[in-house]
Design a protein around this motif. Structure first.
Motif, PDB file in Angstrom:
ATOM      1  N   PRO A   1       0.833  -1.206   0.000  1.00 15.62           N
ATOM      2  CA  PRO A   1       0.000   0.000   0.000  1.00 15.62           C
ATOM      3  C   PRO A   1       0.866   1.255   0.000  1.00 15.62           C
ATOM      4  O   PRO A   1       2.002   1.223   0.477  1.00 15.62           O
ATOM      5  N   PRO A   2       0.351   2.331  -0.551  1.00 12.62           N
ATOM      6  CA  PRO A   2       1.108   3.583  -0.527  1.00 12.62           C
ATOM      7  C   PRO A   2       1.464   3.993   0.907  1.00 12.62           C
ATOM      8  O   PRO A   2       0.669   3.787   1.829  1.00 12.62           O
ATOM      9  N   HIS A   3       2.659   4.519   1.071  1.00  8.01           N
ATOM     10  CA  HIS A   3       3.133   4.966   2.390  1.00  8.01           C
ATOM     11  C   HIS A   3       3.581   6.416   2.254  1.00  8.01           C
ATOM     12  O   HIS A   3       4.771   6.710   2.163  1.00  8.01           O
ATOM     13  N   PRO A   4       2.603   7.319   2.195  1.00  2.00           N
ATOM     14  CA  PRO A   4       2.950   8.719   1.927  1.00  2.00           C
ATOM     15  C   PRO A   4       3.744   9.334   3.088  1.00  2.00           C
ATOM     16  O   PRO A   4       3.566   8.949   4.246  1.00  2.00           O
ATOM     17  N   CYS A   5       4.606  10.289   2.738  1.00  2.00           N
ATOM     18  CA  CYS A   5       5.405  10.956   3.781  1.00  2.00           C
ATOM     19  C   CYS A   5       4.496  11.769   4.708  1.00  2.00           C
ATOM     20  O   CYS A   5       4.708  11.805   5.915  1.00  2.00           O
ATOM     21  N   LEU A   6       3.529  12.450   4.114  1.00  2.00           N
ATOM     22  CA  LEU A   6       2.515  13.126   4.921  1.00  2.00           C
ATOM     23  C   LEU A   6       1.172  12.541   4.495  1.00  2.00           C
ATOM     24  O   LEU A   6       0.936  12.315   3.303  1.00  2.00           O
ATOM     25  N   ALA A   7       0.314  12.304   5.468  1.00  2.00           N
ATOM     26  CA  ALA A   7      -0.922  11.563   5.220  1.00  2.00           C
ATOM     27  C   ALA A   7      -1.717  12.147   4.060  1.00  2.00           C
ATOM     28  O   ALA A   7      -1.823  13.369   3.907  1.00  2.00           O
ATOM     29  N   GLN A   8      -2.255  11.260   3.247  1.00  6.84           N
ATOM     30  CA  GLN A   8      -3.091  11.651   2.115  1.00  6.84           C
ATOM     31  C   GLN A   8      -4.525  11.198   2.401  1.00  6.84           C
ATOM     32  O   GLN A   8      -4.877  10.061   2.143  1.00  6.84           O
ATOM     33  N   GLY A   9      -5.293  12.062   3.004  1.00  6.13           N
ATOM     34  CA  GLY A   9      -6.703  11.758   3.203  1.00  6.13           C
ATOM     35  C   GLY A   9      -7.030  10.919   4.424  1.00  6.13           C
ATOM     36  O   GLY A   9      -8.114  11.003   4.980  1.00  6.13           O
ATOM     37  N   LYS A  10      -6.093  10.090   4.831  1.00  5.75           N
ATOM     38  CA  LYS A  10      -6.392   9.169   5.924  1.00  5.75           C
ATOM     39  C   LYS A  10      -5.153   9.016   6.814  1.00  5.75           C
ATOM     40  O   LYS A  10      -4.024   9.033   6.302  1.00  5.75           O
ATOM     41  N   VAL A  11      -5.367   8.847   8.097  1.00  4.59           N
ATOM     42  CA  VAL A  11      -4.266   8.507   9.001  1.00  4.59           C
ATOM     43  C   VAL A  11      -4.507   7.103   9.516  1.00  4.59           C
ATOM     44  O   VAL A  11      -5.649   6.675   9.684  1.00  4.59           O
ATOM     45  N   ARG A  12      -3.412   6.360   9.755  1.00  6.03           N
ATOM     46  CA  ARG A  12      -3.564   4.934  10.067  1.00  6.03           C
ATOM     47  C   ARG A  12      -2.894   4.492  11.365  1.00  6.03           C
ATOM     48  O   ARG A  12      -2.928   3.323  11.702  1.00  6.03           O
ATOM     49  N   TYR A  13      -2.238   5.403  12.049  1.00  9.61           N
ATOM     50  CA  TYR A  13      -1.768   5.072  13.403  1.00  9.61           C
ATOM     51  C   TYR A  13      -1.536   6.360  14.174  1.00  9.61           C
ATOM     52  O   TYR A  13      -1.357   7.421  13.582  1.00  9.61           O
TER      53      TYR A  13
END
Lengths: 782, 159, 263
Positions: A97-109
Motif C-alpha cells: 500500500p502507498p506509504h505517503p510521507c505526509l498523510a493523504q486523506g487518511k491517518v492509520r496510526y
C-alpha cells in the motif's frame, strides 16, 4: 612492529571524544539560518482527514511555513518504499500500500504525520503546530495482529483486503505432516513475541539543507546507513539524481535497527529546505520516538515439535502471524520471513520443517528490524519448544539438545540455509562449566530455604549474519545488493585513512577496523583513521545491521588492503631491484626471499607519492585502493546460554541471578568490544523477557508511550554477566569472523523464559514476565 | 519575553538572554554550544542531560534556566584537565569499555563523579542503585558498573 | 513548553501574593517542569520558591523532626539528625526517584502535589506530621483530600512539615519498574501503644490502613498483619498492577515493613 593487534583488547579510539563531550551527534549540528520543524501528528489510530485549517498557526509568532499531504502530492513526492519483495504462497507479490510521507486523506496510526510546521525556534514551531486544526472523522481501529483478518475488522488499505500483506510459507508441508504422524511425542506451544520499542538513547534527528548555488541537498540524519538512505530518498521518493544529494550521519547514539530506515521526516525536512531556502532541523523527542520509530517483533505463533521416543526431533510446524503495523517500513517484509523462518532449524538436525507466515496491517506504528530481527523470534520458538519438550519427556534439557545437535559441516538445513561451520557441543560444554550447572541443585535449595523459587533455563541459538550474499538475497526478494565497500588511502608519510560503508554507532568500528588495518600494515593504530557516515567521502555503503560489519565491511577493507599490499610489492620489488615474485610481505615489511634486503611499508608509500625512483612503466603513482565485497554465504554465529533466576513468590519479582553466555563468533578482533556487544545484547533480551512490551488500547492509543510506562532495563535489573567464547573460524571470509552484535538479544529471551517457567513450574507464560504476570501465573497454578 | 540569566559554567561566568520558558539544558546546548550534554527523553528518566549544579548531579532537562541563576554549573566539557588529560572517572570508563555509542556517557560520568565523592569504595549494589536515573541501551551496564567502581577508587586515591 | 511569566519572590508573603489564577508555585520542579515540557500544564506564571530564605533546613528536637518545605530529598536522606531520629524517613527520602531527582526535588513540593504514587505523603500520614503553611497548620489526617488534591487553599504555601518521632518505623516500597514511583508503598510507625499505617500508590491518594493499625497496636509483629487483606474496592488499577495485585501487595509490604521496623 609491535605485538599483534588482531585479538587484542585495544582501548577504543572513539572514546576520548565521547568522554569529553566532543562527539558530534546530529542534534549537535546547527546550520546558519536554520529553522525548526515540528510535525503535526495524528492523535487517532484510524481516521479520515476532513479538513486542515492552518490559519491560526500561520499567525503564531515565528511561524515560517506549513506543508501538508496535499502539498507533497502536488510536488509529486513519492511514498516511502519497501526494500524487500515477498512473494506469497500463490506466487503473487505482497501487497504494497502507498506509504505517503505526509498523510493523504487518511491517518492509520497514532503519530502518523499530517503536516510539517516550520518556525524560527523549536518552541515556536511547537506553538504553531499546536494551533493547526485538523478535523478528523474517527474510524474504528484494529491493533492486534491476530484480529486483523477477522470478519468485519476495520480495513486499513484498499489494495490489501483483509489487512493482509502476504501469506508466505517455507518447507514441505506434506512431508512435515507425515513426520508428525509417526511421532512418539509432540510438544506444542502458542506464544506472543512481544512488540518492542527500540529506544536508542539518541532520538532521531534530521536536518535538511538546500544549496541554490549548486542545486545540491544535504541531509544530516541519525542513520545506520547513509548511502541506503540516499538511494531510497532520491530514486524512490524525491526523483532526484543521487549525485545531487549528500547524506551525513555523524556520531549516532545507538540504532539497534531503528535507524536503518528511510523515514518520512527525513524526506520532509530535505524537501522543505528547498521550499523555504533555509536549513530545516527536526529533533524527535522521546514521546515522538515511542510513536514513530519503527517497532520490533510482534508475532503471534503456534509451534509444534515432533519427536521420537528418544527425543530425537522429527519435524517442526510453525504458524505465525506477524503484525507489520500500519505501513510497510523499509525492510519490514523480510523480517518475519527470510530472517525468521530460515532460522527455525536452530542448531539441530530437525529433518523437516514447515512454517507459514501471515503478515498483516494494523493501526499501529510500523514494525521492522530491531536487534536480531526475526532471529530472536525464531530462537524463541525453537528453544522454548526444545526446553518444553525436554521437560515433558523428562530428558535433561542440555541432553536433548546434544542428541539433536548438528555435528557435521557444511550442513544444509531444510529451510534454505547452509551452515558452513560450528561446534555446538563445545559451546554447550563451556557454558555448563561457566554457569556451574553442577552446583545448581544446592543453589536451588538455598533459594527455597529463603522462600524463593529458583529456575534454570538454556538457550542454544544460531543466527545468520554477515548479511548477505546478494545473489541469494536477490533470489529471495531483496531489491538491493548487500555487499560492502571499503577504501584504503595511504598518505605519503605512511599514515592511513580508511573509508567504510559500515557505519559505527556504538560498535567501535573506528577501533576494530583500525586494528585490522594497523596489524596488516605493521603500524601503530594511531596512524589509522576510520571514516564512515558521509556519502560525499565514502565510495558506497550498505550500512550497519544484521551483525554484518566486520564480516562484510571488514572484509571489504581487507580486500582493499590486499590490493595496497600487492601494489606495494611491485614498488618494493623495484626499490630493492628484485623480482616481484621474490618479494615477501609480513606486517609492514617487504623482504627479498633469501636476502637481508628489506623495505618498510612507509618507505614504499613515500616512493608511491614521491616517485623519483619508481616503476613508471608498470604502475601509476599513489597508493589508494578500494574494494567491494559481496559475501559467499551468510555467517552463522551460535552459542549456548544459561540463565538462572530467583523468584519472590509473594510479589512475583524475578531476579536474574546468573547469566552465562558462551558464543562462537569465529575469530575475534577485539575481545573487549565483543564482550561489550554481548552484554548489551543480553540486556536487551532480558528487557524483552522481563520488563519491555509495547501496549495499545483498543482504540489504538499506545499506552506505553514514555519511560514512565515502558521499562528498558536499568542497572539494578541485570547482573554481572559471565561471558566467554569458543572459536570455529568462518570458512568463507579472510578474517574468519562471523559477527557478534545481535547474539545476546537473540538468545537471552528464551533462556530467561525457560528459567522462569522452570522456577514457576508452569508450561508457559507470556513475555514480559512482569511481577504482576508472574504473581498471577503462580496464583492461577494453585 | 527575553530575560537574562547569569551563571558560572565550567568556571567561566556567562550571561545569556533567553525566553523565560527555557530549560537549563537548552542554555547549555544552544546558547553556550556545549553539546556534550544530551537530551534522551522528556520525562526525566534517562539522565543523559546530567550536569553538576552547585556540586550536585542534577538533570538539566528538569530545571528552568531561571532556576540556575547564580549557580555554578559544570558540564562534561569541564571535567578533563586543561591539558586534555582525562579525569580519573573518564579514564576508568575508557579503560573498562564503559561506553559504546557515547550518547548516555556524559550523563553517566557526571553522575558517577558526584556519586564517587561520597562513595570512595562503592559496592556493586551501591553503584547499580546510583544509576537508577541513568539509562544506557548499549552496554548492559556491566562495564559501566566496573568503570564506576574503578573510577571511584582512583578518585579516592587522588588520581 | 508554553510561555509563562517567571517570578522570583524574596519572601513567602510575596510568593503568596503572586499565587493566583493560573499561576503555579515552583519548588524543585521535578514534576512540574516535566509536565510543562510535555505541555500537559500551561501556567500563566511560575513563582519560583527557590531563592526564598529559611524555607530549607532540618530541625530535630527529639520529639519531632521538622523539615523545611524547600529541603531537598537528598538532604533528608543524608541528614544525620533524620537518620538518628527517624531512620525510616531518611530511607524513604532516599527511595524517591533517583539521585539526580533527589538533589532537586523537595519535601514541600511532593506533599503539595500529592501524587497518588508519591512517597512523602505516606511518611506525613504515618508519622502524624503537622504541615505548616503561611496561613496556619494542618494535621496530616486532614491534609490529603484525594488524587492530586490537598487542603491547601489559593495562595497558601507550605513552609515546613513536622514529623513525630516514633518508637520505631519502616517504609517499604514496591516500585513501578518503569517510573520508579510506588505501585504500593507502606509506612508503618509504632508510637508505643498506637500504630499508624499509611499506604501510598495503591489508591487514588494516600490512606491509613485501620485494620492493620489495630492489629499492630495490639501486637507489633509481622504475623499481626500477614493475614489482613486489603479491600480491592477503590484501589488503582493500571497496566502495571491490577487492584487485586495492589491489594495483595499492601499486605506483603506492610508485613515486610513491620519486619524491617523490628530489625
Amino acid at each position: 612492529m609491535g605485538a599483534p593487534l588482531i585479538g587484542a583488547r585495544v582501548e577504543r579510539k572513539e572514546d576520548y571524544r565521547f568522554l569529553t563531550g566532543a562527539g558530534q551527534y546530529t542534534d549537535d549540528v546547527d546550520l546558519p539560518r536554520q529553522a525548526y520543524a515540528v510535525f503535526v501528528r495524528s492523535p487517532h489510530a484510524h481516521a479520515v482527514i476532513k479538513k486542515i485549517n492552518s490559519a491560526k498557526a500561520k499567525k503564531s509568532p515565528g511561524f515560517v511555513a506549513i506543508y501538508t499531504g496535499e502539498d507533497f502530492a502536488a510536488a509529486k513526492l513519492g511514498g516511502l518504499p519497501c526494500g524487500w519483495l515477498i512473494t506469497d504462497v500463490n506466487g503473487q507479490p505482497m501487497k504494497e500500500p502507498p506509504h505517503p510521507c505526509l498523510a493523504q486523506g487518511k491517518v492509520r496510526y497514532v503519530g502518523d504525520q499530517v503536516a510539517i510546521v516550520v518556525a524560527e525556534t523549536s518552541e515556536q514551531a511547537r506553538d504553531a503546530a499546536g494551533l493547526v486544526e485538523v478535523d478528523y472523522e474517527v474510524l474504528p481501529a484494529v491493533v492486534d495482529g491476530s484480529r486483523a483478518r477477522a470478519k468485519g475488522a476495520p480495513q486499513l488499505h484498499e489494495i490489501a483486503p483483509d489487512n493482509t500483506c502476504y501469506v508466505w510459507a517455507i518447507g514441505d508441508k506434506a512431508v512435515t505432516d507425515a513426520a508428525f504422524a509417526k511421532a512418539a511425542h509432540v510438544t506444542k506451544l502458542e506464544f506472543i513475541n512481544n512488540r518492542l520499542v527500540p529506544n536508542a538513547m539518541e532520538p532521531r534527528v534530521a536536518i535538511g539543507s538546500y544549496s541554490r548555488s549548486d542545486d545540491n541537498y544535504t541531509l544530516y540524519v541519525a542513520s545506520q546507513n547513509p548511502h541506503v538512505e540516499r538511494l531510497l530518498m532520491t530514486a524512490f521518493v524525491m526523483g532526484l539524481p543521487e549525485h545531487k544529494v549528500r547524506v551525513v550521519a555523524g556520531d549516532v547514539g545507538g540504532g539497534f535497527g531503528s535507524k536503518i530506515y528511510l523515514y518520512a521526516e527525513d524526506v520532509a525536512v530535505t524537501w522543505t529546505s528547498k521550499q523555504i531556502n533555509r536549513p530545516v532541523k527536526w529533533t524527535s523527542d522521546r514521546s515522538e520516538a515511542f510513536l514513530t520509530d519503527a517497532h520490533g517483533r510482534d508475532h503471534h505463533t503456534v509451534a509444534e515439535m515432533a519427536m521420537d521416543k528418544d527425543g530425537k526431533f522429527l519435524g517442526m510446524r510453525v504458524k505465525t502471524t506477524a503484525n507489520l503495523g500500519a505501513y510497510l517500513s523499509t525492510f519490514a517484509s523480510c523480517v518475519p520471513t527470510i530472517l525468521y523462518a530460515t532460522l527455525l532449524a536452530g542448531q539441530y538436525k530437525t529433518p523437516v520443517i514447515h512454517c507459514e507466515v501471515t503478515a498483516v496491517f494494523t493501526n499501529t506504528t510500523p514494525v521492522d528490524a530491531y536487534r536480531g530481527a526475526g532471529r530472536p523470534e525464531a530462537t524463541y520458538v525453537v528453544e522454548r519448544l526444545v526446553e518444553t519438550a525436554a521437560r515433558e519427556m523428562k530428558i535433561d534439557p542440555a541432553e536433548i539438545r546434544r542428541r539433536n545437535f548438528i555435528t557435521e559441516f557444511p550442513y544444509q538445513t531444510p529451510v534454505a540455509l547452509q551452515y558452513d561451520i560450528g561446534n555446538y557441543n563445545a559451546t554447550m560444554d563451556a557454558v555448563q562449566k561457566l554457569a556451574d550447572v553442577s552446583g545448581y541443585a544446592s543453589r536451588k535449595k538455598a533459594s527455597e530455604a529463603k522462600g524463593r523459587l529458583r529456575g534454570l533455563g538454556y538457550a542454544a541459538y544460531i543466527e545468520a549474519c554477515g548479511i548477505a550474499p546478494s545473489a541469494v538475497a536477490g533470489a529471495l526478494g531483496a531489491r538491493a545488493g548487500l555487499f560492502e565497500a571499503g577504501e584504503v588511502r595511504v598518505h605519503p608519510t605512511g599514515s592511513v585513512t580508511v573509508f567504510t560503508g559500515s557505519h559505527s554507532h556504538g560498535q567501535g568500528h573506528e577501533t576494530t577496523f583500525a586494528q585490522v588495518v594497523a596489524d596488516r600494515l605493521g603500524m601503530p593504530i594511531e596512524n589509522v583513521d576510520i571514516v564512515h557516515g558521509d556519502t560525499s567521502k565514502i565510495l558506497f555503503g550498505m550500512g550497519t545491521y544484521g551483525s554484518r560489519s566486520i564480516a562484510v565491511g571488514g572484509t571489504a577493507i581487507v580486500k582493499a588492503l590486499d590490493k595496497v599490499i600487492a601494489k606495494g610489492r611491485k614498488i618494493a620489488a623495484h626499490l630493492m631491484e628484485a623480482a616481484e615474485s621474490d618479494v615477501e610481505y609480513d606486517r609492514g615489511v617487504y623482504t627479498v626471499k633469501g636476502t637481508d634486503k628489506k623495505k618498510m611499508f612507509g618507505e614504499v608509500a613515500f616512493a608511491a607519492y614521491v616517485p623519483h625512483n619508481y616503476p613508471h612503466d608498470k604502475l601509476e603513482p599513489g597508493l589508494n585502493e578500494n574494494a567491494f565485497y559481496d559475501p559467499a554465504n551468510f555467517t552463522f554465529p551460535a552459542g549456548s546460554y544459561v540463565c538462572e533466576v530467583e523468584v519472590d513468590p509473594e510479589t512475583g519479582v524475578v531476579k536474574v541471578e546468573k547469566f552465562s553466555a558462551v558464543d562462537d563468533f569465529g575469530n575475534i578482533i577485539n575481545p573487549m568490544i565483543v564482550e561489550g556487544q554481548v552484554h548489551g545484547g543480553l540486556t536487551q533480551g532480558i528487557g524483552q523477557a522481563l520488563t519491555e512490551g509495547a501496549r495499545y488500547d483498543a482504540t489504538g492509543q499506545l499506552t506505553t508511550g514514555s519511560f514512565m510506562d515502558y521499562c528498558i532495563p536499568r542497572a539494578t535489573d541485570v547482573p554481572f554477566y559471565q561471558v566467554d567464547t569458543r572459536v570455529t573460524a568462518c570458512t568463507h571470509n579472510p578474517l574468519g569472523v562471523k559477527g557478534c552484535g545481535e547474539a545476546g538479544a537473540i538468545g537471552a529471551p528464551a533462556a530467561l523464559m525457560n528459567a522462569i517457567t522452570d522456577a514457576l513450574g508452569v508450561k508457559d507464560m507470556p513475555m514480559p514476565a512482569s511481577p504482576q504476570a508472574v504473581w498471577t501465573a503462580l496464583k492461577n497454578k494453585k | 519575553m527575553a530575560v537574562k540569566v547569569s551563571l558560572k559554567v565550567n568556571g567561566k561566568s556567562v550571561s545569556v538572554e533567553v525566553e523565560e520558558r527555557t530549560l537549563l539544558v537548552t542554555v547549555i546546548r544552544e546558547n553556550l554550544r556545549l553539546t556534550g550534554t544530551h537530551v534522551g527523553c522528556d520525562t526525566a528518566q534517562c539522565g543523559a542531560c546530567t550536569v553538576s549544579m552547585n556540586g550536585k548531579a542534577v538533570k538539566s532537562c528538569s530545571i528552568l534556566a531561571m532556576q540556575a541563576e547564580g549557580a555554578d554549573v559544570m558540564t562534561i566539557e569541564g571535567v578533563a584537565k586543561a591539558d586534555g588529560t582525562l579525569h580519573a572517572m573518564q579514564a576508568a570508563f575508557k579503560e573498562h569499555h564503559g561506553l559504546q555509542c557515547g550518547f548516555c556517557t556524559p550523563g553517566m560520568v557526571m553522575n558517577a563523579i558526584d556519586f564517587a565523592k561520597s562513595h570512595p569504595n562503592p559496592s556493586e549494589q551501591e553503584i547499580r542503585e546510583a544509576l537508577e536515573g541513568n539509562l544506557c541501551r548499549c552496554t548492559g551496564y556491566h562495564n559501566i558498573v566496573k568503570a564506576i567502581g574503578a573510577g571511584a577508587k582512583a578518585m579516592a586515591a587522588g588520581k | 513548553m508554553h510561555a509563562f511569566k517567571y517570578h522570583r519572590p524574596a519572601s513567602v508573603n510575596d510568593a503568596a501574593a503572586l499565587a493566583k489564577g493560573e499561576a503555579k508555585l515552583l519548588a524543585g520542579g521535578q514534576t512540574l517542569v516535566q509536565t510543562m515540557k510535555l505541555r500537559l500544564a500551561s501556567p500563566s506564571d511560575i513563582i519560583d520558591l527557590g531563592t526564598i530564605k529559611d524555607l530549607a533546613g532540618i530541625k530535630s528536637d527529639g520529639k519531632s523532626v521538622t523539615v523545611g518545605a524547600m529541603t531537598r530529598h537528598a538532604e533528608v536522606a543524608h541528614s544525620a539528625d533524620v537518620k538518628k531520629a527517624i531512620p525510616a524517613l531518611a530511607a524513604l527520602a532516599g527511595m524517591i526517584g533517583d539521585r539526580q531527582v533527589r538533589a532537586m526535588g523537595t519535601c514541600g513540593g511532593s506533599i503539595a502535589n500529592n501524587d497518588p504514587a508519591a512517597d512523602y505523603p505516606a511518611a506525613v500520614l504515618a508519622l502524624n506530621a503537622t504541615i505548616t503553611t503561611n496561613k496556619g497548620k494542618y494535621e496530616a489526617d486532614k491534609f490529603f483530600k484525594g488524587m492530586f488534591t490537598t487542603a491547601l487553599g489559593a495562595g497558601e504555601i507550605i513552609t515546613s512539615v513536622s514529623f513525630q518521632v516514633p518508637k520505631r518505623a519502616a517504609y517499604t516500597k514496591f516500585k513501578n519498574p518503569a517510573s520508579r514511583f510506588a505501585i504500593v508503598g507502606v509506612f508503618v510507625a509504632d508510637f508505643g501503644g498506637s500504630v499508624r499505617v499509611a499506604v501510598t500508590g495503591a489508591g487514588p491518594a494516600v490512606f491509613r490502613q485501620a485494620d492493620m493499625e489495630k492489629a499492630l497496636g495490639a501486637k507489633f509483629a509481622p504475623e499481626s498483619v500477614a493475614n489482613i487483606k486489603q479491600k480491592q474496592d477503590g484501589l488503582n488499577s493500571d497496566m502495571h498492577a491490577s487492584a487485586e495485585y495492589r491489594a495483595h501487595l499492601v499486605t506483603v509490604m506492610a508485613r515486610r515493613a513491620v519486619e524491617a521496623a523490628l530489625r
